[in-house]
Write a protein that holds these residues in place. Structure first.
Motif, PDB file in Angstrom:
ATOM      1  N   ILE A  82      -7.689   4.718  -5.318  1.00 29.14           N
ATOM      2  CA  ILE A  82      -8.747   4.427  -4.354  1.00 29.14           C
ATOM      3  C   ILE A  82      -9.892   3.769  -5.120  1.00 29.14           C
ATOM      4  N   SER A  83     -10.403   2.681  -4.578  1.00 28.20           N
ATOM      5  CA  SER A  83     -11.450   1.925  -5.284  1.00 28.20           C
ATOM      6  C   SER A  83     -12.734   2.743  -5.413  1.00 28.20           C
ATOM      7  N   PHE A  95      -9.391   5.919   8.294  1.00 25.82           N
ATOM      8  CA  PHE A  95      -8.708   4.877   7.536  1.00 25.82           C
ATOM      9  C   PHE A  95      -7.687   4.178   8.425  1.00 25.82           C
ATOM     10  N   ASP A 124      -2.506  -1.458   6.814  1.00 27.96           N
ATOM     11  CA  ASP A 124      -2.070  -2.781   7.262  1.00 27.96           C
ATOM     12  C   ASP A 124      -0.603  -2.755   7.684  1.00 27.96           C
ATOM     13  N   ASP A 165      -1.799  -2.080   2.225  1.00 24.60           N
ATOM     14  CA  ASP A 165      -3.134  -1.683   1.778  1.00 24.60           C
ATOM     15  C   ASP A 165      -3.761  -0.744   2.790  1.00 24.60           C
ATOM     16  N   VAL A 166      -4.492   0.238   2.255  1.00 25.16           N
ATOM     17  CA  VAL A 166      -5.212   1.214   3.062  1.00 25.16           C
ATOM     18  C   VAL A 166      -6.694   0.875   3.002  1.00 25.16           C
ATOM     19  N   HIS A 167      -7.352   0.882   4.158  1.00 19.67           N
ATOM     20  CA  HIS A 167      -8.773   0.566   4.235  1.00 19.67           C
ATOM     21  C   HIS A 167      -9.518   1.772   4.807  1.00 19.67           C
ATOM     22  N   GLN A 224     -13.963   1.666   0.885  1.00 18.27           N
ATOM     23  CA  GLN A 224     -13.003   1.713  -0.215  1.00 18.27           C
ATOM     24  C   GLN A 224     -11.613   1.261   0.256  1.00 18.27           C
ATOM     25  N   ASN A 225     -10.783   0.865  -0.695  1.00 13.28           N
ATOM     26  CA  ASN A 225      -9.440   0.385  -0.396  1.00 13.28           C
ATOM     27  C   ASN A 225      -8.445   1.002  -1.378  1.00 13.28           C
ATOM     28  N   GLN A 226      -7.171   0.930  -1.010  1.00  9.72           N
ATOM     29  CA  GLN A 226      -6.115   1.451  -1.869  1.00  9.72           C
ATOM     30  C   GLN A 226      -4.826   0.674  -1.598  1.00  9.72           C
ATOM     31  N   HIS A 227      -4.185   0.194  -2.664  1.00 14.60           N
ATOM     32  CA  HIS A 227      -2.905  -0.496  -2.535  1.00 14.60           C
ATOM     33  C   HIS A 227      -1.775   0.514  -2.683  1.00 14.60           C
TER      34      HIS A 227
END
Length: 226
Positions: free
Chosen positions: A50-51, A164, A167, A200-202, A207-210
């Motif tokens: 997670i960014s 969250f 995509d 990808d999770v937003h 924050q984002n997460q691949h």
């Protein structure tokens, strides 16, 4: 729904063993088949972090689920067929991993991955056992993403609940399987499907997460030839 997958396999094998398959007729040109079974969908997760401002190595894991499925196929020729599935969404629990392993449930998501396969079936239409391979186009659709209090505590402590979304993605799926004919109309089969799925999770916090999910599906089914 809780289903004991091993019990399903044993039941189908036992049913097949009790029936003579000498006059079996496998799927052929112009023939429709329908089968009902259970699909165990297991994501093979490689999680990104997670960014920021999350802790370093804040990762996630996704648990498997089992759901009933109805699969329809049509024989274009004696060896080539098209197949598609209808089923209920798979509900996956998302848990903490990496530096937050052991934190428990971060959220849930429902996934619906409709796939249209083109298949090649080996051997002749009268063979008792017919292995097959396939390649399919898949649309991975995610819905009802729901975060937990633990997710909020990690990403937005003291603030509004974190939500969250994931995509949706077009991808492809490879397939291998084998069908065993019970008689001229009934058959059983086991299929293994492997998808290439990265998404990808937003998060509502910005924050984002691949995520690399690459799910493996194991389907055990009983079918009928029309």
């Amino acid at each position: 729904m809780k289903v004991r997958f091993n019990s399903v396999v044993k039941t189908l094998v036992a049913a097949s063993a009790l029936v003579c398959a000498a006059s079996a007729s496998a799927q052929s040109a112009g023939q429709w088949t329908a089968k009902f079974g259970f699909n165990q969908l297991t994501p093979k997760v490689e999680s990104g972090d997670i960014s920021a401002p999350a802790l370093p190595f804040t990762k996630a894991d996704v648990e498997r689920d089992i759901q009933p499925v109805v699969i329809i196929a049509y024989g274009l020729t004696d060896n080539i067929s098209l197949e598609g599935a209808l089923g209920t969404p798979y509900k996956h629990v998302i848990k903490g991993a990496g530096s937050i392993a052991g934190t428990g449930e971060l959220g849930t998501v429902e996934a619906l991955p409709p796939t249209l396969f083109a298949q090649y079936r080996f051997f002749s239409p009268t063979a008792t056992f017919r292995p097959f391979v396939g390649i399919g186009a898949t649309y991975a659709y995610f819905m009802k993403e729901t975060g937990s209090g633990k997710l909020t505590a990690l990403t937005n402590p003291g603030g509004a609940p974190t939500t969250f979304n994931i995509d949706n993605k077009f991808t492809y799926t490879a397939q291998v399987g084998v069908a065993m004919n019970i008689n001229e109309r009934w058959f059983t089969d086991v299929t293994v499907n492997k998808s290439r799925l990265r998404t990808d999770v937003h998060f509502s916090t910005g924050q984002n997460q691949h995520m690399k999910l690459d799910p493996v599906a194991v389907v055990v089914a009983v079918g009928y030839k029309f």
